[in-house]
Design an enzyme around this catalytic site. Structure first.
Site, PDB file in Angstrom:
ATOM      1  N   ARG A 210      11.047 -86.365  23.275  1.00  0.00           N
ATOM      2  CA  ARG A 210      12.031 -87.139  24.051  1.00  0.00           C
ATOM      3  C   ARG A 210      12.610 -88.230  23.175  1.00  0.00           C
ATOM      4  NH1 ARG A 210      10.183 -86.673  30.265  1.00  0.00           N
ATOM      5  NH2 ARG A 210       9.496 -84.534  30.034  1.00  0.00           N
ATOM      6  N   GLU A 212      13.642 -91.096  23.428  1.00  0.00           N
ATOM      7  CA  GLU A 212      13.670 -92.413  24.082  1.00  0.00           C
ATOM      8  C   GLU A 212      14.147 -93.423  23.036  1.00  0.00           C
ATOM      9  OE1 GLU A 212      12.424 -92.650  27.214  1.00  0.00           O
ATOM     10  OE2 GLU A 212      10.908 -91.076  27.441  1.00  0.00           O
ATOM     11  N   HIS A 219       5.712 -95.175  25.984  1.00  0.00           N
ATOM     12  CA  HIS A 219       6.574 -94.025  25.674  1.00  0.00           C
ATOM     13  C   HIS A 219       6.404 -93.617  24.221  1.00  0.00           C
ATOM     14  CE1 HIS A 219       8.684 -95.474  29.292  1.00  0.00           C
ATOM     15  NE2 HIS A 219       9.019 -94.206  29.451  1.00  0.00           N
ATOM     16  N   GLU A 352       2.933 -94.364  35.784  1.00  0.00           N
ATOM     17  CA  GLU A 352       3.041 -92.960  36.187  1.00  0.00           C
ATOM     18  C   GLU A 352       2.293 -92.070  35.193  1.00  0.00           C
ATOM     19  OE1 GLU A 352       7.168 -91.404  36.352  1.00  0.00           O
ATOM     20  OE2 GLU A 352       6.295 -89.682  35.330  1.00  0.00           O
ATOM     21  N   SER A 355       4.523 -86.023  37.016  1.00  0.00           N
ATOM     22  CA  SER A 355       5.547 -85.689  38.020  1.00  0.00           C
ATOM     23  C   SER A 355       5.444 -84.219  38.318  1.00  0.00           C
ATOM     24  CB  SER A 355       6.963 -85.904  37.484  1.00  0.00           C
ATOM     25  OG  SER A 355       7.182 -87.220  37.135  1.00  0.00           O
ATOM     26  N   ARG A 403      -0.953 -90.679  28.247  1.00  0.00           N
ATOM     27  CA  ARG A 403      -1.067 -91.660  29.343  1.00  0.00           C
ATOM     28  C   ARG A 403      -2.388 -91.499  30.079  1.00  0.00           C
ATOM     29  NH1 ARG A 403       4.851 -92.575  32.117  1.00  0.00           N
ATOM     30  NH2 ARG A 403       5.959 -93.013  30.171  1.00  0.00           N
TER      31      ARG A 403
END
Ligand code: ATP
Ligand code: AMO
Length: 429
Positions: A210, A212, A219, A352, A355, A403
């Site tokens: 990603r 980011e 992240h 988080e 998902s 995470r």
């Protein structure tokens, strides 16, 4: 034959050991060398008047973090770590470490994360750093065991792809002969396609990329995603599976990593299931009364909002019933209220972790949602085609490995949970 240091006990008579020299203490007539390997420490004690000349010669030239081989008798002594020491009869410098060291391995206080990662090969010699990766390995082991025991098929989806999965932004472009390609953000489209293929239950633990832009402590630009997809299952079924996965990961760490866990100043407990569930609307209400920045229905949960809700919940929990508008195109809207979808996030009080959703399995509805999100169905052709030829209902989720580890061990920075992190400014080592 070499003995690992943990296997040298008070009852061992003689041993041959190889390790890194963790500490040197020279008291003149007496010198101590603390050896280290991945299993522990052992003190070697050299008494100058008694030791063979060759041992004294070798001992003189030894620098910290050099690799040495020692053979000798083992003696019990209360004064040494682990209550025993080895008295070298032979000592051989196998690989010399230059001085000064770029990083002090024996230092109790850790250096800045950047310095540590620049010198990761030394940093990872620290028992506490090594422990993070032994624990991560135990988590991986538990997840493979769980998925295989529940009849999942392990897949490997491509990492070089032609289309975005999570909405078009945050992609790393790449030159692929005469075409444009990207590093894959998620196995999403591929794991769904395998539902059409009839694989029924698939999992993959692999890299996601990603782009980011920002540097945050949670992240990464290259992360490891734990992905599952299950046919004939709804969002509730895969939430149960997610709970089992988290509990299995923690339980295996508790069972197999007690020595490693002792190095962390944490209160380690296996999360209790079932994890409580709150709806997105309830989450927004909690955030609205707890944070200063305004937040309302339809907003993404900011970092501050995640924290405030996490504090209220105090343990792992689910946020369900998200507005369809802020979840990806593949999330299934509720039949009786299409403004809300069957998507969920699984949260640790700090952030988080995962998902997921029941997915849309009807071709025309999926095309409609792709268009609604401002994306073009043409670029998803390879993905959409299987939906025309018998796609079963299905659900799944993705969970960030780093995470999971970061929150499990209360690490301040996600980079600590990756051997060689990739972030906005780092491409080496
Ligand atoms: P997901 O990919 O499911 O969205 P996530 O945990 O990365 O998972 P985001 O929705 O991206 O969650 O981010 C949650 C919040 O974290 C954002 O609202 C924002 O406040 C903050 N955030 C996310 N990404 C960044 C980033 N790259 N830089 C700074 N802050 C970020
Ligand atoms: P999502 O984008 O929420 O969902 O990603 C799932 C989980 O992956 C982890 N993660 C990251 N970890 C570190 N650095 C990052 N840059 C990063 N991005 C994501 C997070 C996050 O919760 N396709 C869906 C999953 C699904 O529905 O099956 C997806 O990718 O822990």
């Amino acid at each position: 034959m070499r003995t690992q240091l943990k296997d040298v006990t008070k009852d061992t008579e003689r041993a041959e050991v190889i390790g890194w020299v963790h500490e040197v203490r020279d008291l003149g007539g007496l010198s101590f060398y603390i050896l280290r390997d991945r299993t522990g420490f052992l003190q070697a004690t050299v008494v100058k008047k008694k030791a063979p000349e060759t041992v004294i010669e070798c001992a003189k030239s030894i620098s910290r973090e050099s690799v040495v081989r020692i053979t000798g008798a083992v003696k019990a002594t209360e004064k040494a770590p682990g209550g025993r020491e080895i008295i070298p009869e032979t000592m051989e410098l196998i690989s010399r470490a230059e001085t000064p060291l770029p990083l002090d391995v024996s230092e109790k206080v850790l250096a800045e994360v950047d310095t540590r990662i620049d010198n990761r090969y030394l940093d990872a010699r620290r028992p506490k750093v090594g422990a993070i990766f032994k624990i991560r390995s135990a988590v991986t082991h538990a997840l493979y065991d769980l998925f295989f025991s529940e009849g999942f098929i392990n897949i490997h989806s491509p990492k070089v792809v032609a289309a975005a999965t999570e909405g078009g932004t945050e992609l790393f472009p790449l030159a692929y002969f005469e075409k444009e390609a990207f590093l894959n953000q998620s196995p999403q489209l591929y794991k769904q396609m395998m539902m059409s293929a009839g694989f029924e239950k698939v999992f993959e633990i692999g890299p996601i990329f990603r782009a980011e832009e920002h540097n945050t402590t949670r992240h990464l630009n290259e992360a490891t995603s734990i992905d599952v997809e299950v046919s004939f299952a709804d969002h509730n079924d895969v939430m149960d599976l997610l709970e089992r996965a988290v509990v299995a990961a923690y339980a295996n760490v508790e069972k197999t990593c007690s020595d490693e866990l002792e190095l962390f100043d944490i209160d380690f407990t296996v999360p209790k299931s079932p994890f409580p569930k709150i709806t997105y609307a309830q989450a927004i209400d909690i955030a609205a009364i707890s944070i200063d920045e305004g937040i309302g229905y339809g907003d993404d949960l900011s970092t501050a909002a995640e924290r405030a809700i996490g504090e209220e919940m105090g343990q792992h929990y689910f946020i369900t019933d998200w507005p369809t508008e802020i979840k990806p195109y593949y999330a299934m809207p509720f039949e009786d209220n299409p403004e809300v979808c069957k998507a969920f996030d699984m949260m640790h009080p700090r952030m988080e972790l995962s998902s997921g959703a029941q997915r849309i399995h009807q071709h025309d509805l999926l095309v409609e949602q792709i268009i609604n999100k401002g994306l073009s169905p043409e670029s998803f052709e390879f993905y959409l085609k299987p939906f025309k030829y018998g796609m079963p209902p299905h659900s799944g989720w993705g969970m960030g490995m780093e995470r999971l580890i970061m929150t499990m061990l209360d690490l301040p920075n996600i980079r600590e949970a990756v051997l060689f992190p990739r972030d906005r400014h780092r491409l080496t080592p």
